[in-house]
Design a protein around this motif. Structure first.
Motif, PDB file in Angstrom:
ATOM      1  N   PHE A  58      45.947  -4.661 169.152  1.00 42.45           N
ATOM      2  CA  PHE A  58      46.593  -3.724 168.250  1.00 42.45           C
ATOM      3  C   PHE A  58      46.547  -2.436 169.060  1.00 42.45           C
ATOM      4  CE2 PHE A  58      44.650  -6.665 165.239  1.00 42.45           C
ATOM      5  CZ  PHE A  58      45.456  -6.604 164.265  1.00 42.45           C
ATOM      6  N   SER A  59      47.600  -1.520 168.831  1.00 41.62           N
ATOM      7  CA  SER A  59      47.832  -0.218 169.437  1.00 41.62           C
ATOM      8  C   SER A  59      47.445   0.745 168.644  1.00 41.62           C
ATOM      9  CB  SER A  59      49.286  -0.280 170.068  1.00 41.62           C
ATOM     10  OG  SER A  59      50.103  -0.303 168.934  1.00 41.62           O
ATOM     11  N   LEU A  60      46.991   1.849 169.376  1.00 43.02           N
ATOM     12  CA  LEU A  60      46.423   3.183 168.521  1.00 43.02           C
ATOM     13  C   LEU A  60      47.903   3.898 167.975  1.00 43.02           C
ATOM     14  CD1 LEU A  60      43.821   4.640 170.619  1.00 43.02           C
ATOM     15  CD2 LEU A  60      43.591   3.843 168.294  1.00 43.02           C
ATOM     16  N   PRO A  61      47.977   4.352 166.798  1.00 43.80           N
ATOM     17  CA  PRO A  61      48.955   5.116 166.245  1.00 43.80           C
ATOM     18  C   PRO A  61      49.314   6.197 166.911  1.00 43.80           C
ATOM     19  CG  PRO A  61      47.135   5.423 164.711  1.00 43.80           C
ATOM     20  CD  PRO A  61      46.666   4.614 165.803  1.00 43.80           C
ATOM     21  N   GLU A  62      50.824   6.662 167.054  1.00 41.94           N
ATOM     22  CA  GLU A  62      51.030   8.001 167.818  1.00 41.94           C
ATOM     23  C   GLU A  62      51.266   9.122 166.564  1.00 41.94           C
ATOM     24  OE1 GLU A  62      54.683   7.482 169.454  1.00 41.94           O
ATOM     25  OE2 GLU A  62      54.187   5.964 170.995  1.00 41.94           O
ATOM     26  N   GLU A  63      51.515   8.552 165.492  1.00 41.12           N
ATOM     27  CA  GLU A  63      51.619   9.441 164.028  1.00 41.12           C
ATOM     28  C   GLU A  63      50.926   8.926 162.780  1.00 41.12           C
ATOM     29  OE1 GLU A  63      55.649  10.810 163.792  1.00 41.12           O
ATOM     30  OE2 GLU A  63      55.851  11.642 165.580  1.00 41.12           O
ATOM     31  N   PRO A  64      49.783   8.985 162.710  1.00 34.38           N
ATOM     32  CA  PRO A  64      48.993   8.403 161.745  1.00 34.38           C
ATOM     33  C   PRO A  64      49.593   8.917 160.321  1.00 34.38           C
ATOM     34  CG  PRO A  64      47.383   9.883 162.874  1.00 34.38           C
ATOM     35  CD  PRO A  64      48.589   9.434 163.634  1.00 34.38           C
ATOM     36  N   ARG A  65      49.519   8.504 159.211  1.00 30.86           N
ATOM     37  CA  ARG A  65      50.029   8.807 158.129  1.00 30.86           C
ATOM     38  C   ARG A  65      49.182   8.970 156.968  1.00 30.86           C
ATOM     39  NH1 ARG A  65      55.586   5.912 156.250  1.00 30.86           N
ATOM     40  NH2 ARG A  65      54.069   3.875 156.246  1.00 30.86           N
ATOM     41  N   LEU A  66      48.192   7.989 156.903  1.00 27.44           N
ATOM     42  CA  LEU A  66      47.183   8.044 155.699  1.00 27.44           C
ATOM     43  C   LEU A  66      45.826   8.053 156.334  1.00 27.44           C
ATOM     44  CD1 LEU A  66      48.437   5.027 153.556  1.00 27.44           C
ATOM     45  CD2 LEU A  66      48.804   7.422 153.311  1.00 27.44           C
ATOM     46  N   GLU A  67      45.034   9.052 155.745  1.00 22.92           N
ATOM     47  CA  GLU A  67      43.597   9.155 156.047  1.00 22.92           C
ATOM     48  C   GLU A  67      42.792   8.346 155.155  1.00 22.92           C
ATOM     49  OE1 GLU A  67      42.345  10.968 158.559  1.00 22.92           O
ATOM     50  OE2 GLU A  67      44.299  11.510 159.065  1.00 22.92           O
ATOM     51  N   ASP A  84      29.837   3.169 164.130  1.00 25.42           N
ATOM     52  CA  ASP A  84      29.894   3.980 165.319  1.00 25.42           C
ATOM     53  C   ASP A  84      30.972   3.244 166.356  1.00 25.42           C
ATOM     54  OD1 ASP A  84      27.789   5.360 164.547  1.00 25.42           O
ATOM     55  OD2 ASP A  84      26.365   3.790 165.466  1.00 25.42           O
ATOM     56  N   ASP A  85      31.784   2.175 165.631  1.00 25.31           N
ATOM     57  CA  ASP A  85      32.865   1.442 166.543  1.00 25.31           C
ATOM     58  C   ASP A  85      34.067   2.669 166.865  1.00 25.31           C
ATOM     59  OD1 ASP A  85      34.774   0.095 168.011  1.00 25.31           O
ATOM     60  OD2 ASP A  85      34.790  -1.695 166.312  1.00 25.31           O
ATOM     61  N   PRO A  86      34.444   2.974 168.001  1.00 18.14           N
ATOM     62  CA  PRO A  86      35.535   4.022 168.058  1.00 18.14           C
ATOM     63  C   PRO A  86      36.634   3.066 167.949  1.00 18.14           C
ATOM     64  CG  PRO A  86      34.474   3.207 170.019  1.00 18.14           C
ATOM     65  CD  PRO A  86      33.557   2.615 169.193  1.00 18.14           C
ATOM     66  N   ASN A  87      36.804   1.922 168.068  1.00 23.22           N
ATOM     67  CA  ASN A  87      38.140   1.167 168.014  1.00 23.22           C
ATOM     68  C   ASN A  87      38.421   0.603 166.574  1.00 23.22           C
ATOM     69  OD1 ASN A  87      38.711   1.294 170.626  1.00 23.22           O
ATOM     70  ND2 ASN A  87      37.102  -0.334 171.189  1.00 23.22           N
ATOM     71  N   LEU A  88      37.329   0.935 165.332  1.00 29.12           N
ATOM     72  CA  LEU A  88      37.460   0.436 164.126  1.00 29.12           C
ATOM     73  C   LEU A  88      39.035   0.654 163.456  1.00 29.12           C
ATOM     74  CD1 LEU A  88      36.166  -1.010 161.774  1.00 29.12           C
ATOM     75  CD2 LEU A  88      35.310   1.319 160.964  1.00 29.12           C
ATOM     76  N   SER A  89      39.395   1.834 163.861  1.00 30.99           N
ATOM     77  CA  SER A  89      40.531   1.980 163.261  1.00 30.99           C
ATOM     78  C   SER A  89      42.074   1.120 163.832  1.00 30.99           C
ATOM     79  CB  SER A  89      41.308   3.450 163.308  1.00 30.99           C
ATOM     80  OG  SER A  89      41.401   3.795 164.914  1.00 30.99           O
ATOM     81  N   THR A  90      41.695   0.444 164.962  1.00 26.79           N
ATOM     82  CA  THR A  90      42.783  -0.231 165.392  1.00 26.79           C
ATOM     83  C   THR A  90      42.752  -1.890 165.058  1.00 26.79           C
ATOM     84  OG1 THR A  90      41.368  -1.245 167.526  1.00 26.79           O
ATOM     85  CG2 THR A  90      42.711   0.964 167.702  1.00 26.79           C
ATOM     86  N   ARG A  91      41.645  -1.986 164.036  1.00 26.09           N
ATOM     87  CA  ARG A  91      41.543  -3.260 163.355  1.00 26.09           C
ATOM     88  C   ARG A  91      42.114  -3.379 162.022  1.00 26.09           C
ATOM     89  NH1 ARG A  91      35.363  -4.651 164.111  1.00 26.09           N
ATOM     90  NH2 ARG A  91      35.941  -6.455 162.828  1.00 26.09           N
ATOM     91  N   LEU A  92      42.850  -2.299 161.684  1.00 28.30           N
ATOM     92  CA  LEU A  92      43.401  -2.155 160.371  1.00 28.30           C
ATOM     93  C   LEU A  92      44.782  -2.717 160.544  1.00 28.30           C
ATOM     94  CD1 LEU A  92      42.210   1.087 158.799  1.00 28.30           C
ATOM     95  CD2 LEU A  92      41.444  -0.972 158.389  1.00 28.30           C
ATOM     96  N   LEU A  93      45.306  -3.464 159.333  1.00 28.72           N
ATOM     97  CA  LEU A  93      46.643  -3.907 159.255  1.00 28.72           C
ATOM     98  C   LEU A  93      47.213  -2.554 158.894  1.00 28.72           C
ATOM     99  CD1 LEU A  93      46.612  -6.831 156.810  1.00 28.72           C
ATOM    100  CD2 LEU A  93      46.817  -6.818 159.356  1.00 28.72           C
TER     101      LEU A  93
END
Length: 312
Positions: A58-67, A84-93
């Protein structure tokens, strides 16, 4: 700290709202699962339904829309999440609150065919294949979404007149699982007796269909939340029916009809209303049958639920 979702699908846990707003069923009191206030954004993903997807792809978003805060995530069974996982957000659909699990594979649709229409649960296919049911208000875009999922324009016939689906319609996918098109609810022009019958046999299907993996409840994101949608979601939760919220028409911008709010704002508003009645957040995905937004994400979510169901 590591949080692990228990291996079960009944993730809808109701709680008593602070101020009663609708006449719902009594709510069972169960403990809250998530407590961390950590906030991050739903990313853009590079998901494809053509092959198994490792969590690391997965790739990190450039312009996230939802918090999305940690307590609002849907964590599938047998999936570990570290605060504490810094990559947790990259595991979301993309456009959802759903964490990808090890069961997210074999999601592509190769073959789709109509099998039968039934008016009673006992008349539905008896081959034991897992199935996902699509349900929502009339004219929410259910048939269009189904056609989008299988990339067939007329697999499920769409109609300009809401309320045309009057049976439990089974479509077999890849000869291994079913998509089920259920009658829409809330169509005022339908005869009262007919609306009552639809509600009765649909709810009987939810409660008694042993091969039902999950219900996908469609919500129109181009307009504000409707009371009837909240009531339907509440009924599913009260009866411990696994549910995913599918927000449709996320490409629409009907400012005059929805008070100038964008679909993303209506999605957030619906989540706020749901929060008052559920202790754990149900999974949700933003979609559009016009742009195919959310198509791959729905199929991958179905795949991980289906593969877990088959194993257990």
């Amino acid at each position: 700290m590591v949080l692990t979702q228990l291996p079960r699908f009944h993730f809808l846990i109701l709680k008593k709202p602070p101020v009663p707003r609708f006449n719902f069923f009594p709510k069972p009191k169960l403990p809250v699962i998530f407590t961390s206030p950590t906030i991050f954004s739903a990313p853009k993903s590079t998901l494809s339904t053509t092959e198994p997807i490792p969590i690391t792809d997965f790739s990190l978003p450039e312009e996230p829309r939802l918090e999305i805060s940690l307590d609002k995530l849907f964590i599938p069974p047998e999936t570990e999440v570290s605060c504490d996982d810094p990559n947790l957000s990259t595991r979301l659909l993309k456009g959802s609150n759903i964490v990808v699990s090890k069961y997210a594979r074999d999601s592509q649709v190769v073959q789709a065919e109509f099998v039968k229409s039934s008016v009673r649960t006992e008349d539905c296919p008896s081959d034991g294949l897992p199935e996902f049911a699509l349900v929502g208000r009339s004219n929410v875009g259910k048939s269009s979404l189904l056609n989008s999922l299988v990339r067939r324009k007329r697999l499920a016939l769409t109609s300009k007149k809401p309320g045309k689906t009057q049976c439990i319609n089974h479509f077999r996918i890849n000869d291994s699982w079913y998509l089920v098109d259920l009658p829409g609810y809330g169509y005022a022009a339908a005869p009262h007796e007919l609306r009552t019958d639809w509600s009765k046999f649909t709810k009987d299907y939810f409660i008694n269909r042993s091969t039902l993996v999950s219900v996908f409840l469609l919500i129109d994101a181009s307009i504000p939340a409707k009371k009837i949608d909240l009531e339907y979601a509440s009924w599913l939760g009260q009866n411990q029916i696994p549910m995913t919220l599918i927000f449709t028409k996320c490409d629409k911008r009907k400012k005059k009809k929805n008070g100038g709010k964008r679909p993303e704002q209506n999605v957030n508003d619906f989540q706020e209303l749901i929060r008052g009645y559920f202790r754990t957040a149900p999974p949700w995905i933003m979609t559009s049958s016009v742009t195919n937004q959310g198509r791959d994400e729905i199929l991958l979510h179905m795949a991980q639920l289906r593969n877990y169901w088959l194993k257990h």
